[in-house]
Design a protein around this motif. Sequence first.
Motif, PDB file in Angstrom:
ATOM      1  N   VAL A 132      17.869   3.944  24.263  1.00 21.96           N
ATOM      2  CA  VAL A 132      17.616   3.897  22.813  1.00 21.96           C
ATOM      3  C   VAL A 132      17.262   5.289  22.298  1.00 21.96           C
ATOM      4  CG1 VAL A 132      16.066   2.986  21.013  1.00 21.96           C
ATOM      5  CG2 VAL A 132      16.916   1.465  22.822  1.00 21.96           C
ATOM      6  N   PHE A 133      16.453   6.007  23.075  1.00 21.74           N
ATOM      7  CA  PHE A 133      16.017   7.347  22.647  1.00 21.74           C
ATOM      8  C   PHE A 133      17.207   8.250  22.323  1.00 21.74           C
ATOM      9  CE2 PHE A 133      14.784  11.747  23.412  1.00 21.74           C
ATOM     10  CZ  PHE A 133      13.676  11.863  22.589  1.00 21.74           C
ATOM     11  N   GLN A 134      18.262   8.131  23.103  1.00 21.99           N
ATOM     12  CA  GLN A 134      19.465   8.956  22.891  1.00 21.99           C
ATOM     13  C   GLN A 134      20.132   8.717  21.536  1.00 21.99           C
ATOM     14  OE1 GLN A 134      22.224   7.975  25.989  1.00 21.99           O
ATOM     15  NE2 GLN A 134      20.747   8.305  27.622  1.00 21.99           N
ATOM     16  N   CYS A 135      19.793   7.619  20.919  1.00 18.10           N
ATOM     17  CA  CYS A 135      20.465   7.240  19.665  1.00 18.10           C
ATOM     18  C   CYS A 135      19.669   7.629  18.428  1.00 18.10           C
ATOM     19  CB  CYS A 135      20.713   5.731  19.646  1.00 18.10           C
ATOM     20  SG  CYS A 135      21.728   5.168  21.028  1.00 18.10           S
ATOM     21  N   LEU A 136      18.537   8.290  18.615  1.00 17.90           N
ATOM     22  CA  LEU A 136      17.630   8.533  17.488  1.00 17.90           C
ATOM     23  C   LEU A 136      17.588  10.004  17.097  1.00 17.90           C
ATOM     24  CD1 LEU A 136      14.650   6.375  18.803  1.00 17.90           C
ATOM     25  CD2 LEU A 136      16.553   5.654  17.338  1.00 17.90           C
ATOM     26  N   ALA A 137      17.460  10.254  15.782  1.00 16.59           N
ATOM     27  CA  ALA A 137      17.227  11.614  15.285  1.00 16.59           C
ATOM     28  C   ALA A 137      15.774  11.698  14.828  1.00 16.59           C
ATOM     29  CB  ALA A 137      18.165  11.921  14.139  1.00 16.59           C
TER      30      ALA A 137
ATOM     31  N   LYS B 261      24.227   4.437  15.096  1.00 17.44           N
ATOM     32  CA  LYS B 261      24.264   2.974  15.132  1.00 17.44           C
ATOM     33  C   LYS B 261      25.344   2.433  16.055  1.00 17.44           C
ATOM     34  CE  LYS B 261      21.980   2.469  10.720  1.00 17.44           C
ATOM     35  NZ  LYS B 261      21.995   2.057   9.320  1.00 17.44           N
ATOM     36  N   GLU B 262      26.512   3.033  16.020  1.00 15.20           N
ATOM     37  CA  GLU B 262      27.572   2.464  16.865  1.00 15.20           C
ATOM     38  C   GLU B 262      27.316   2.742  18.342  1.00 15.20           C
ATOM     39  OE1 GLU B 262      29.319  -0.008  15.810  1.00 15.20           O
ATOM     40  OE2 GLU B 262      28.182   0.442  14.004  1.00 15.20           O
ATOM     41  N   LYS B 263      26.693   3.881  18.620  1.00 17.01           N
ATOM     42  CA  LYS B 263      26.298   4.157  20.001  1.00 17.01           C
ATOM     43  C   LYS B 263      25.254   3.123  20.465  1.00 17.01           C
ATOM     44  CE  LYS B 263      24.566   7.885  22.973  1.00 17.01           C
ATOM     45  NZ  LYS B 263      24.125   9.269  23.086  1.00 17.01           N
ATOM     46  N   LEU B 264      24.271   2.882  19.601  1.00 13.99           N
ATOM     47  CA  LEU B 264      23.233   1.903  19.947  1.00 13.99           C
ATOM     48  C   LEU B 264      23.839   0.508  20.125  1.00 13.99           C
ATOM     49  CD1 LEU B 264      20.158   1.496  20.322  1.00 13.99           C
ATOM     50  CD2 LEU B 264      20.013   0.992  17.886  1.00 13.99           C
ATOM     51  N   ARG B 265      24.766   0.165  19.238  1.00 11.23           N
ATOM     52  CA  ARG B 265      25.422  -1.141  19.347  1.00 11.23           C
ATOM     53  C   ARG B 265      26.115  -1.282  20.700  1.00 11.23           C
ATOM     54  NH1 ARG B 265      26.724  -4.684  15.659  1.00 11.23           N
ATOM     55  NH2 ARG B 265      26.593  -3.287  13.869  1.00 11.23           N
ATOM     56  N   GLY B 266      26.811  -0.213  21.109  1.00 10.91           N
ATOM     57  CA  GLY B 266      27.522  -0.265  22.388  1.00 10.91           C
ATOM     58  C   GLY B 266      26.569  -0.378  23.564  1.00 10.91           C
ATOM     59  N   ILE B 267      25.547   0.450  23.560  1.00 14.78           N
ATOM     60  CA  ILE B 267      24.591   0.484  24.672  1.00 14.78           C
ATOM     61  C   ILE B 267      23.901  -0.862  24.868  1.00 14.78           C
ATOM     62  CG2 ILE B 267      22.274   1.353  25.201  1.00 14.78           C
ATOM     63  CD1 ILE B 267      23.227   4.113  24.262  1.00 14.78           C
ATOM     64  N   LEU B 268      23.474  -1.467  23.754  1.00 17.49           N
ATOM     65  CA  LEU B 268      22.721  -2.723  23.853  1.00 17.49           C
ATOM     66  C   LEU B 268      23.609  -3.954  23.674  1.00 17.49           C
ATOM     67  CD1 LEU B 268      19.445  -1.799  21.912  1.00 17.49           C
ATOM     68  CD2 LEU B 268      19.816  -1.793  24.380  1.00 17.49           C
ATOM     69  N   GLU B 269      24.901  -3.712  23.498  1.00 17.12           N
ATOM     70  CA  GLU B 269      25.855  -4.820  23.294  1.00 17.12           C
ATOM     71  C   GLU B 269      25.402  -5.740  22.159  1.00 17.12           C
ATOM     72  OE1 GLU B 269      26.773  -6.726  27.026  1.00 17.12           O
ATOM     73  OE2 GLU B 269      27.077  -4.818  28.049  1.00 17.12           O
ATOM     74  N   ILE B 270      25.137  -5.113  21.018  1.00 12.12           N
ATOM     75  CA  ILE B 270      24.702  -5.880  19.842  1.00 12.12           C
ATOM     76  C   ILE B 270      25.950  -6.421  19.134  1.00 12.12           C
ATOM     77  CG2 ILE B 270      23.530  -5.736  17.601  1.00 12.12           C
ATOM     78  CD1 ILE B 270      21.844  -3.410  18.804  1.00 12.12           C
ATOM     79  N   PRO B 271      26.078  -7.728  18.992  1.00 11.17           N
ATOM     80  CA  PRO B 271      27.272  -8.304  18.359  1.00 11.17           C
ATOM     81  C   PRO B 271      27.453  -7.812  16.913  1.00 11.17           C
ATOM     82  CG  PRO B 271      25.999 -10.006  19.470  1.00 11.17           C
ATOM     83  CD  PRO B 271      25.155  -8.772  19.473  1.00 11.17           C
ATOM     84  N   LEU B 272      28.696  -7.793  16.459  1.00  7.47           N
ATOM     85  CA  LEU B 272      29.014  -7.308  15.110  1.00  7.47           C
ATOM     86  C   LEU B 272      28.392  -8.166  14.015  1.00  7.47           C
ATOM     87  CD1 LEU B 272      32.732  -6.323  15.718  1.00  7.47           C
ATOM     88  CD2 LEU B 272      30.854  -4.773  15.104  1.00  7.47           C
ATOM     89  N   GLN B 273      27.963  -9.361  14.377  1.00  8.98           N
ATOM     90  CA  GLN B 273      27.269 -10.231  13.416  1.00  8.98           C
ATOM     91  C   GLN B 273      26.005  -9.565  12.852  1.00  8.98           C
ATOM     92  OE1 GLN B 273      26.069 -13.882  15.342  1.00  8.98           O
ATOM     93  NE2 GLN B 273      24.663 -14.472  13.690  1.00  8.98           N
TER      94      GLN B 273
ATOM     95  N   GLY C  51       3.444   4.942  14.976  1.00 13.56           N
ATOM     96  CA  GLY C  51       4.874   5.089  15.210  1.00 13.56           C
ATOM     97  C   GLY C  51       5.606   5.653  14.035  1.00 13.56           C
ATOM     98  N   CYS C  52       6.893   5.435  14.054  1.00 15.57           N
ATOM     99  CA  CYS C  52       7.757   6.044  13.055  1.00 15.57           C
ATOM    100  C   CYS C  52       8.901   5.081  12.749  1.00 15.57           C
ATOM    101  CB  CYS C  52       8.291   7.361  13.610  1.00 15.57           C
ATOM    102  SG  CYS C  52       9.087   8.388  12.392  1.00 15.57           S
ATOM    103  N   MET C  53       9.196   4.921  11.465  1.00 16.79           N
ATOM    104  CA  MET C  53      10.361   4.118  11.060  1.00 16.79           C
ATOM    105  C   MET C  53      11.552   5.071  11.057  1.00 16.79           C
ATOM    106  SD  MET C  53       8.748   2.314   7.659  1.00 16.79           S
ATOM    107  CE  MET C  53       7.065   1.631   7.612  1.00 16.79           C
ATOM    108  N   ILE C  54      12.518   4.801  11.893  1.00 15.15           N
ATOM    109  CA  ILE C  54      13.655   5.718  12.014  1.00 15.15           C
ATOM    110  C   ILE C  54      14.924   5.063  11.467  1.00 15.15           C
ATOM    111  CG2 ILE C  54      15.026   7.135  13.607  1.00 15.15           C
ATOM    112  CD1 ILE C  54      12.607   7.229  15.452  1.00 15.15           C
ATOM    113  N   ALA C  55      15.432   5.660  10.388  1.00 16.74           N
ATOM    114  CA  ALA C  55      16.682   5.158   9.803  1.00 16.74           C
ATOM    115  C   ALA C  55      17.857   5.991  10.283  1.00 16.74           C
ATOM    116  CB  ALA C  55      16.594   5.194   8.281  1.00 16.74           C
ATOM    117  N   SER C  56      17.565   7.195  10.785  1.00 13.89           N
ATOM    118  CA  SER C  56      18.623   8.088  11.242  1.00 13.89           C
ATOM    119  C   SER C  56      18.956   7.744  12.691  1.00 13.89           C
ATOM    120  CB  SER C  56      18.145   9.536  11.096  1.00 13.89           C
ATOM    121  OG  SER C  56      19.183  10.414  11.395  1.00 13.89           O
TER     122      SER C  56
END
Lengths: 190, 190
Positions: free
Chosen positions: A60-65, A128-140, A120-125
């Motif tokens: 997850v860390f790799q996907c955050l700015a 997203k598509e990398k995170l979706r792939g890594i965690l296999e988050i469905p397109l729904q 903590g920190c709310m991160i909007a940056s």
Amino acid sequence: MNIRQLIEKTRSYRRFDSKYKIETDTLVSLVDLARHSASGANRQPLKYILINDTEKKKLVFQCLAWAGYLTTWEGPDPEERPSAYIIILGDKEISDTFGIDPGIAAQSIMLGATEEGLGGCMIASVKKEKLRGILEIPLQYEILLVLALGKPVEKVVLETIDKNDVKYWRDEKRVHHVPKRPLEEIILSK
Amino acid sequence: MNIRQLIEKTRSYRRFDSKYKIETDTLVSLVDLARHSASGANRQPLKYILINDTEKKKLVFQCLAWAGYLTTWEGPDPEERPSAYIIILGDKEISDTFGIDPGIAAQSIMLGATEEGLGGCMIASVKKEKLRGILEIPLQYEILLVLALGKPVEKVVLETIDKNDVKYWRDEKRVHHVPKRPLEEIILSK
């Protein structure tokens, strides 16, 4: 703590004690605060993925700015990384739009975290598509926000804004300074 | 009250004791909670109009839609109308988009209201151009949300959702029931 103290203490933290462990039950109880918060037309379209596993956290860390204004800082070093993440998703089978729900939920979770001695920190940056792939988050599910959580090791100080410059900065002692607009500027009429 | 109690008590209320007066200072202190809350890239683009004047309240009320699922209810009768409104605007000279800021701000304000013994409703269903005309709000500001505030006179009870039906309902004693999704439904993985 009353709500004013709690809100004043709920700053955006980006450096943590990475050895600190946040239990799954703590994350669940934070989501339960969001669950009890308002939702537009009561649709409750938000869904959550909780991450406190070491390997998944690395992914997850790799996907955050981090901290756009600190241009020479790449984000927290390994020993100052978050102990957990809460990923907020919007379920498109429930609603096409998510309105103000993500902000409401994120604020409830962050206030709860502060009361637990966390931050903590709310991160909007987010990549997203990398995170979706890594965690296999469905397109729904639309990826809306990642909340990074941990035991903060940094000091954050609020400042009065100068010349409309909203950029936060870090001083030589690594104290993080955040300029805030005064009440007179944000209340147009009363 | 701890944050859990405060959030659980912060329900969406739509019937109030209209004789109750909310002072301007109270509204200012609620906005100050929003001011101390997180803002995307720290831009702080939100501005606020505070309304507790009798004549202006009448004008604002005309611009609001109430409780979409209660199809036979037109909104609160005169004696049950809000004591004040906080209108949340987005300053387009600061930012084109407002992200999750309105939700964060609204939640901070509503939690503060609960601690003050007040309650209210975040209303996104607003006749925006009518409101803009009535209050002469410059085009620089996007109308995002109206928070109705007052001394609640209704009881709100949370229920477990049945068959994905998110519609709240009012019983014969005018108690307001709100179905909520359970944790198992909203946490996809942990």
